[in-house]
Design a protein around this motif. Structure first.
Motif, PDB file in Angstrom:
ATOM      1  N   SER A 168       0.816  -1.209   0.000  1.00 46.83           N
ATOM      2  CA  SER A 168       0.000   0.000   0.000  1.00 46.83           C
ATOM      3  C   SER A 168       0.856   1.268   0.000  1.00 46.83           C
ATOM      4  O   SER A 168       0.397   2.329  -0.413  1.00 46.83           O
ATOM      5  N   LYS A 169       2.129   1.158   0.434  1.00 42.71           N
ATOM      6  CA  LYS A 169       2.988   2.334   0.508  1.00 42.71           C
ATOM      7  C   LYS A 169       4.011   2.418  -0.607  1.00 42.71           C
ATOM      8  O   LYS A 169       4.431   3.515  -0.980  1.00 42.71           O
ATOM      9  N   TYR A 170       4.430   1.271  -1.135  1.00 42.01           N
ATOM     10  CA  TYR A 170       5.485   1.273  -2.151  1.00 42.01           C
ATOM     11  C   TYR A 170       5.158   0.293  -3.270  1.00 42.01           C
ATOM     12  O   TYR A 170       4.781  -0.858  -3.004  1.00 42.01           O
ATOM     13  N   ASN A 171       5.349   0.764  -4.500  1.00 41.10           N
ATOM     14  CA  ASN A 171       4.991  -0.053  -5.656  1.00 41.10           C
ATOM     15  C   ASN A 171       5.954  -1.204  -5.879  1.00 41.10           C
ATOM     16  O   ASN A 171       5.545  -2.288  -6.310  1.00 41.10           O
ATOM     17  N   ASN A 172       7.223  -0.985  -5.608  1.00 42.18           N
ATOM     18  CA  ASN A 172       8.220  -2.011  -5.925  1.00 42.18           C
ATOM     19  C   ASN A 172       8.636  -2.760  -4.665  1.00 42.18           C
ATOM     20  O   ASN A 172       9.493  -2.322  -3.903  1.00 42.18           O
ATOM     21  N   GLN A 173       8.003  -3.905  -4.453  1.00 44.06           N
ATOM     22  CA  GLN A 173       8.302  -4.751  -3.300  1.00 44.06           C
ATOM     23  C   GLN A 173       9.042  -6.026  -3.690  1.00 44.06           C
ATOM     24  O   GLN A 173       9.651  -6.664  -2.823  1.00 44.06           O
ATOM     25  N   ALA A 174       8.994  -6.401  -4.950  1.00 41.33           N
ATOM     26  CA  ALA A 174       9.714  -7.602  -5.381  1.00 41.33           C
ATOM     27  C   ALA A 174       9.832  -7.590  -6.894  1.00 41.33           C
ATOM     28  O   ALA A 174       8.919  -7.151  -7.605  1.00 41.33           O
ATOM     29  N   PHE A 175      10.987  -8.082  -7.372  1.00 43.96           N
ATOM     30  CA  PHE A 175      11.133  -8.294  -8.816  1.00 43.96           C
ATOM     31  C   PHE A 175      12.063  -9.483  -9.046  1.00 43.96           C
ATOM     32  O   PHE A 175      12.852  -9.874  -8.173  1.00 43.96           O
ATOM     33  N   SER A 176      11.918 -10.067 -10.209  1.00 41.28           N
ATOM     34  CA  SER A 176      12.839 -11.124 -10.618  1.00 41.28           C
ATOM     35  C   SER A 176      13.689 -10.606 -11.769  1.00 41.28           C
ATOM     36  O   SER A 176      13.303  -9.678 -12.489  1.00 41.28           O
ATOM     37  N   TRP A 177      14.851 -11.227 -11.904  1.00 41.21           N
ATOM     38  CA  TRP A 177      15.768 -10.841 -12.965  1.00 41.21           C
ATOM     39  C   TRP A 177      16.332 -12.110 -13.598  1.00 41.21           C
ATOM     40  O   TRP A 177      16.797 -13.009 -12.887  1.00 41.21           O
ATOM     41  N   GLY A 178      16.263 -12.177 -14.914  1.00 43.14           N
ATOM     42  CA  GLY A 178      16.774 -13.358 -15.591  1.00 43.14           C
ATOM     43  C   GLY A 178      16.015 -14.597 -15.171  1.00 43.14           C
ATOM     44  O   GLY A 178      14.829 -14.548 -14.849  1.00 43.14           O
TER      45      GLY A 178
END
Length: 245
Positions: A168-178
């Motif tokens: 609810s406060k931040y859009n980027n909480q997790a991402f994957s790469w490759g």
């Protein structure tokens, strides 16, 4: 440590820490059961980091800490960590970044890391993207568990990364790469017992953050931590299994 299956070569995991009480938590237990040899390295020990070939371990995990990913002038070991991440990500080697580790991953991939304007500390759910719902993170979806947040910085999504979760406060909480690298702004690794050390180590930050107290954090931890530990175990096991396919 569990005995490796016959014919399976030993696997090695190196964790880089910034403060001793922020450790692998529930992930360490899963790695141990799956036969990984787990080694901790302190980020502040620059000489030791220089002696290690971080392209060798099967898995590298960079953990959290109370400094900024952009603070290399004050903490020059961050430059070494960024170099480690740049090498592993370019080589498509399994890598996990948690909190500060995730921010360093974002920076190593060319994205901006910066103060977010509001601290996000405490227990709250995450919202999964479509990609996140199809990933092992589905075990941590809001219908299953809340997770622990503990950060004031955030980052832009790196070009080419896959967005997995927000809050609810931040859009980027997790991402994957490759194919095999994962950045987690929140803390799925924490345990109820381990957090008692956090409450001491982060006492100054807790007392200076509005509407936050050790009593509230302990109360919410009693409510949510056991469920997170069980769901996080499923998450870690599934993610590690996918590495071996």
């Amino acid at each position: 440590m569990t005995k490796n299956a016959i014919g399976r070569r030993p696997r090695y995991a190196n964790a880089i820490t910034h403060v001793t009480f922020e450790d692998l938590g529930s992930l360490h237990q899963v790695l141990d059961r799956q036969g990984y040899h787990v080694t901790y390295n302190k980020a502040v020990d620059l000489v030791d980091l220089d002696k290690i070939d971080f392209l060798y371990p099967d898995l590298v995990i960079i953990l959290g800490g109370p400094i900024g990913a952009y603070d290399e002038r004050d903490y020059p070991f961050l430059t070494k960590e960024l170099h480690i991440l740049e090498q592993r990500l370019a080589a498509n080697l399994p890598t996990i970044g948690i909190c500060l580790g995730a921010q360093l991953m974002a920076r190593a991939l060319g994205a901006r890391v910066y103060p977010g304007g509001v601290k996000e500390i405490g227990w709250a759910p995450i919202e999964l993207s479509d990609a996140g719902q199809k990933s092992p993170l589905n075990y941590l979806a809001k219908e299953h568990t809340a997770v622990l947040h503990w950060h004031g910085d955030t980052f832009d999504l790196p070009d080419g990364a896959t967005h997995l979760a927000s809050s609810s406060k931040y859009n980027n909480q997790a991402f994957s790469w490759g194919e095999c690298s994962l950045a987690l702004q929140f803390h799925p690794e924490v345990t109820a017992a381990g957090l008692e050390h956090w409450f001491v180590g982060h006492a100054s930050e807790i007392s200076s953050t509005p509407d936050l107290s050790v009593a509230k954090l302990r109360r919410d931890t009693a409510m949510f931590a056991q469920k997170l530990e069980s769901q996080a175990t499923l998450f870690w096991e599934t993610w590690l299994k996918e590495l071996q396919l």
